[in-house]
Design a protein around this motif. Structure first.
Motif, short mmCIF file in Angstrom:
data_model
loop_
_atom_site.label_atom_id
_atom_site.label_comp_id
_atom_site.label_asym_id
_atom_site.label_seq_id
_atom_site.Cartn_x
_atom_site.Cartn_y
_atom_site.Cartn_z
N GLN A 240 35.06 77.58 133.27
CA GLN A 240 34.05 78.17 132.62
C GLN A 240 34.91 79.63 133.34
O GLN A 240 35.41 80.22 133.10
CB GLN A 240 32.39 78.44 133.43
CG GLN A 240 31.42 77.16 133.15
CD GLN A 240 30.49 76.59 134.17
OE1 GLN A 240 29.37 78.13 134.31
NE2 GLN A 240 29.62 75.33 133.85
N GLU B 273 21.85 82.13 125.04
CA GLU B 273 23.04 82.48 125.00
C GLU B 273 24.05 81.37 124.03
O GLU B 273 23.78 79.89 124.54
CB GLU B 273 24.14 82.37 126.04
CG GLU B 273 23.26 83.44 126.80
CD GLU B 273 24.50 83.51 128.94
OE1 GLU B 273 25.34 82.72 128.73
OE2 GLU B 273 23.79 84.09 129.36
N LYS C 66 27.63 79.51 122.88
CA LYS C 66 28.38 80.02 123.52
C LYS C 66 29.57 77.86 123.16
O LYS C 66 29.05 77.32 122.17
CB LYS C 66 28.99 78.38 125.04
CG LYS C 66 28.07 80.86 126.43
CD LYS C 66 28.42 79.88 127.50
CE LYS C 66 28.33 81.34 128.04
NZ LYS C 66 28.33 81.54 129.11
N ASN D 76 33.33 77.81 126.60
CA ASN D 76 34.04 79.24 126.23
C ASN D 76 32.74 80.25 125.27
O ASN D 76 32.21 79.98 124.39
CB ASN D 76 35.63 79.00 125.20
CG ASN D 76 35.99 78.66 125.83
OD1 ASN D 76 36.57 78.72 126.89
ND2 ASN D 76 36.31 77.03 125.00
N PRO D 77 32.35 81.57 125.69
CA PRO D 77 32.10 82.78 124.60
C PRO D 77 32.05 82.37 123.31
O PRO D 77 33.86 82.80 123.45
CB PRO D 77 31.88 83.64 125.95
CG PRO D 77 32.92 83.43 126.45
CD PRO D 77 33.79 82.11 126.80
#
Length: 150
Positions: free
Chosen positions: A70, A125, A127, A148-149
């Motif tokens: 992460q 969020e 991702k 992964n962002p």
């Protein structure tokens, strides 16, 4: 005239029988499990197990040598399971937005766009998640799990 009517009647019955058999063959083909369907279903279960913290199910799914990444964190199997078990990362809901899957021999790679909703946060969020599964005997094992962002 009677022969012509009989001929067309027989032809219609044969045609309808043929169409019926094609329809049944299609249904049988759709119920067959393909590796892609199996992997997608397994990935979907994995997300539910993570939300519900079903460590026993995840223990079986994760390969002994899994690499879990992460942002800024790399964990082994025990570390990843511990993070889930202790609630260090807690999700309210996980929605899969897009999935791309590739299978070559006994390796399957999923690239998934995921929306994570956390308790107490108003904004979700989004991702990208990379999952790599390896066929081990009759089972698929998760060997890489990377968030992964975007």
């Amino acid at each position: 005239m009677k022969k012509l009517t009989w001929f067309f009647g027989t032809l219609c019955i044969l045609f309808l029988s043929f169409c019926y058999s094609l329809g049944n063959a299609k249904i049988e083909r759709e119920t067959v499990s393909y590796p892609k369907d199996e992997i997608l279903a397994l990935s979907k279960k994995k997300w539910k197990w993570i939300i519900d913290r079903q460590i026993d199910s995840l223990q079986v799914l994760f390969d002994e040598n899994i690499v879990s990444r992460q942002p800024e964190i790399r964990m082994d199997k025990a570390g990843h399971l511990d993070v889930i078990k202790n609630g260090n990362i807690r999700y309210k809901q996980i929605s899969v937005l897009e999935t791309d899957i590739q299978i070559i021999d006994n390796i399957s790679t999923l690239l998934t766009k995921v929306e994570f909703n956390f308790p107490g946060r108003k904004r979700a969020e989004i991702k990208y998640v990379t999952e790599v599964f390896k066929k081990s005997g009759d089972d698929w094992k998760l060997i890489l799990f990377q968030i992964n962002p975007i």
